[in-house]
Design a protein around this motif. Structure first.
Motif, mmCIF file in Angstrom:
data_model
loop_
_atom_site.group_PDB
_atom_site.id
_atom_site.type_symbol
_atom_site.label_atom_id
_atom_site.label_comp_id
_atom_site.label_asym_id
_atom_site.label_seq_id
_atom_site.Cartn_x
_atom_site.Cartn_y
_atom_site.Cartn_z
ATOM 1 N N VAL A 6 0.869 -1.176 0.000
ATOM 2 C CA VAL A 6 0.000 0.000 0.000
ATOM 3 C C VAL A 6 0.904 1.222 0.000
ATOM 4 C CG1 VAL A 6 -1.837 1.201 1.205
ATOM 5 C CG2 VAL A 6 -1.676 -1.279 1.349
ATOM 6 N N THR A 7 0.984 1.906 -1.104
ATOM 7 C CA THR A 7 1.940 3.003 -1.164
ATOM 8 C C THR A 7 1.320 4.281 -0.647
ATOM 9 O OG1 THR A 7 1.281 3.700 -3.341
ATOM 10 C CG2 THR A 7 2.980 2.017 -3.247
ATOM 11 N N LEU A 211 -5.932 -5.509 -1.712
ATOM 12 C CA LEU A 211 -5.019 -4.618 -0.967
ATOM 13 C C LEU A 211 -4.402 -5.314 0.237
ATOM 14 C CD1 LEU A 211 -6.767 -2.491 -2.642
ATOM 15 C CD2 LEU A 211 -6.159 -0.916 -0.827
ATOM 16 N N LEU A 212 -5.247 -6.052 0.963
ATOM 17 C CA LEU A 212 -4.725 -6.743 2.148
ATOM 18 C C LEU A 212 -4.221 -8.137 1.805
ATOM 19 C CD1 LEU A 212 -7.411 -5.778 4.825
ATOM 20 C CD2 LEU A 212 -5.343 -4.554 4.148
ATOM 21 N N GLY A 213 -4.811 -8.736 0.810
ATOM 22 C CA GLY A 213 -4.301 -10.014 0.309
ATOM 23 C C GLY A 213 -4.656 -11.234 1.135
ATOM 24 N N THR A 214 -5.572 -11.096 2.081
ATOM 25 C CA THR A 214 -5.909 -12.263 2.898
ATOM 26 C C THR A 214 -7.077 -13.062 2.331
ATOM 27 O OG1 THR A 214 -7.218 -10.856 4.353
ATOM 28 C CG2 THR A 214 -4.969 -11.337 5.046
ATOM 29 N N GLN A 215 -7.658 -12.586 1.257
ATOM 30 C CA GLN A 215 -8.643 -13.384 0.533
ATOM 31 C C GLN A 215 -8.233 -13.399 -0.942
ATOM 32 O OE1 GLN A 215 -12.694 -12.149 1.337
ATOM 33 N NE2 GLN A 215 -12.571 -12.855 3.437
ATOM 34 N N ASN A 223 -2.386 0.112 -5.823
ATOM 35 C CA ASN A 223 -2.703 0.694 -7.132
ATOM 36 C C ASN A 223 -3.905 0.023 -7.789
ATOM 37 O OD1 ASN A 223 -0.569 2.629 -7.184
ATOM 38 N ND2 ASN A 223 0.808 0.864 -7.328
ATOM 39 N N LEU A 224 -4.322 -1.107 -7.224
ATOM 40 C CA LEU A 224 -5.493 -1.791 -7.788
ATOM 41 C C LEU A 224 -6.803 -1.216 -7.259
ATOM 42 C CD1 LEU A 224 -4.227 -5.483 -7.628
ATOM 43 C CD2 LEU A 224 -4.479 -4.027 -9.655
ATOM 44 N N LEU A 225 -6.703 -0.369 -6.242
ATOM 45 C CA LEU A 225 -7.932 0.133 -5.609
ATOM 46 C C LEU A 225 -8.879 0.770 -6.634
ATOM 47 C CD1 LEU A 225 -9.567 0.724 -3.051
ATOM 48 C CD2 LEU A 225 -8.137 2.736 -2.665
ATOM 49 N N GLY A 226 -8.348 1.639 -7.463
ATOM 50 C CA GLY A 226 -9.194 2.336 -8.444
ATOM 51 C C GLY A 226 -9.782 1.399 -9.481
ATOM 52 N N PRO A 227 -8.925 0.697 -10.220
ATOM 53 C CA PRO A 227 -9.462 -0.176 -11.275
ATOM 54 C C PRO A 227 -10.417 -1.257 -10.755
ATOM 55 C CG PRO A 227 -7.032 -0.245 -11.251
ATOM 56 C CD PRO A 227 -7.456 0.803 -10.274
#
Ligand code: GCO
Length: 485
Positions: A6-7, A211-215, A223-227
């Motif tokens: 998460v940048t 973003l968190l990658g736990t699922q 950077n995937l948040l928007g798309p």
């Protein structure tokens, strides 16, 4: 939110946006303790239970089903707390008649289940797999025979792996594939299934999966948040249009995980309030606004702007027949300077009652969500499409005597009824869940069911909450107290 991937560059603008946002994050409201004036629900109110395909069906390789991102994610034992898989789950692909009998035994008038995209289109697109369709056709017929209305969710997080390999929700094309798949369902099952929910909890899929990658798909990339946010919203709009083009008599809605986002600090402390507002925009507003208003909250625009094309917002904004509300608990957010987004999860206040996940039990949060929909979003028709609580976490036996669950449900139903009396058009309530099932990355360590399941034999056993719900669904009268049934 987690740190990795998460940048700060990607998320910091949220805070700036939040500072300017006019829509306040919900603050706590003192609705707890207020009682509805009547405990009787309307006679046409739908009482139901909810499940999802990957959590209950099993038979992952049966009859030509293709792989989903969850098939791949669960194969890595590190991803699942108890290293279990959903290969068998509740065996509902083979035992669906047992589930329908249980629903009927509880006097349920509705069942919310999800359709596995890869049973219908094993590669996510292209040829239809008739055997997969047959399963949902059989399930639908069995429900209708018992006068139980099917409410089918089309996407409950199990994206076809073939589409993921082409970029998943980061790829705009996936939105079109959702629409194509939805059209197939309208075409093939819309003669008997009349109620459809396009997406389940897109916010969870975005934030926890990307973003968190736990699922699944297990990514940690801000950077995937928007798309991922926008393409789900776009796909939902295209899917609604496609389904309506195929049939005019469908009731189409979508389900969101709506949470009051509370600042961990006092109300006047901007330091915690700003990240709380930012998180509210990411979690609630980024899905409510595109669908119901046709825009993104200011705080979310920095993320979505680069992927929103001309005309998109007219597609995301579609008339819906209902909004599904999933509610479990409020969330608490604090300023966290060690986190690149500055958004830090905070604990609920000391002394509040907690569920087995350590989440606050606060029915007033459901009241806040319903009030917000009434006041800020045009008061849409609503179903509570998920609400419920787990046994204490662990691998032990299920608790068949579960007054804590009855109490949880009763309190949330009181708030639901109160909201109806205040003008919310709420048409039904679905308990999560029918049967103890496979709880994603928590595997079998949590048990949300009104019915327990022996994992060796698959045999189901009803809990006290099941009998309590059966009595409620029959009478429509919400008991004032929790008693063992
Ligand atoms: C959801 C999930 C469910 C969970 C439930 C309990 O929609 O939130 O769909 O699949 O099992 O929320 O955590």
């Amino acid at each position: 939110m987690d740190h990795e991937g998460v940048t700060r560059r990607a998320l910091a603008p949220l805070l700036a946006g939040a500072a300017l946002a006019t829509t306040a994050a919900c603050g706590p409201q003192n609705t707890s303790g207020k009682q509805p004036s009547s405990r009787r629900f309307p006679s046409d109110f739908k009482w139901g239970a909810a499940t999802s395909a990957f959590q209950i069906e099993g038979s992952l390789d049966a009859d030509g089903r293709g792989q989903s991102i969850w098939d791949v994610f669960q194969k890595n034992p590190k991803n699942i707390i108890d290293h279990s898989t959903a290969d068998v789950a509740c065996d509902s692909y083979r035992r669906y008649a047992d589930d329908v009998a249980l629903l009927a035994g509880a006097n349920m008038s509705a069942y919310r289940f999800s359709i596995s995209w890869t049973r219908i289109l094993p590669d996510g697109a292209g040829a239809v797999n008739d055997k997969g369709l047959d399963y949902y056709s059989r399930l639908t017929d069995a429900l209708l025979e018992k006068k139980i209305a099917p409410y089918a969710t089309l996407f409950h997080w199990d994206l076809p792996q073939a589409l993921y390999l082409k970029g998943g929700w980061a790829n705009r094309d996936t939105a079109k594939r959702l629409a194509d798949y939805s059209a197939v369902i309208a075409d093939k099952l819309g003669d008997r299934i009349k109620n459809f929910i396009i997406l389940n909890e897109a916010a969870v899929h975005t934030v926890v999966g990307h973003l968190l990658g736990t699922q699944a798909p297990g990514l940690k990339d801000a950077n995937l948040l928007g798309p991922v946010t926008h393409h789900q919203n776009l796909g939902q709009g295209l899917a609604i249009q496609a389904m309506r083009a195929h049939r005019k008599d469908l009731h189409i809605g979508t389900t969101m995980a709506l949470m009051p986002v509370r600042s961990a600090g006092p109300w006047w402390d901007l330091k915690d309030l700003l990240p709380a507002k930012a998180f509210d925009a990411v979690w609630n507003g980024a899905y409510l606004d595109p669908l119901l208003i046709g825009s993104y909250p200011f705080a979310a625009r920095q993320f979505v702007d680069s992927v929103v094309k001309d005309g998109d917002m007219a597609i995301t904004r579609q008339p819906i027949d209902f909004l599904g509300v999933n509610y479990y608990s409020p969330s608490y957010i604090k300023f966290d300077k060690t986190n690149p987004s500055y958004i830090g999860p905070a604990l609920p206040p000391k002394g509040v009652p907690l569920d087995a996940f350590g989440r606050e039990i606060d029915p007033s949060g459901l009241g806040e969500v319903l009030t917000r929909l009434r006041e800020d979003y045009g008061n849409p028709v609503i179903y509570v499409t998920e609400n419920g609580c787990s046994d204490p976490l662990g691998t032990g036996e299920a608790l068949l005597d579960d007054p804590f669950r009855i109490d949880y449900l009763r309190q949330h139903m009181e708030v639901t009824k109160l909201a109806m009396e205040n003008g919310s058009p709420i048409c039904g309530y679905f308990v999560w869940s029918l049967v103890d099932n496979w709880e994603w990355d928590s595997g079998f360590t949590s048990k949300f069911g009104m019915v327990a399941m022996n994992r060796t034999t698959g045999v189901r056993a009803t809990k006290a909450s099941y009998r309590w719900m059966a009595a409620l669904a029959k009478s429509g009268l919400l008991p004032a107290e929790t008693r063992s049934v």
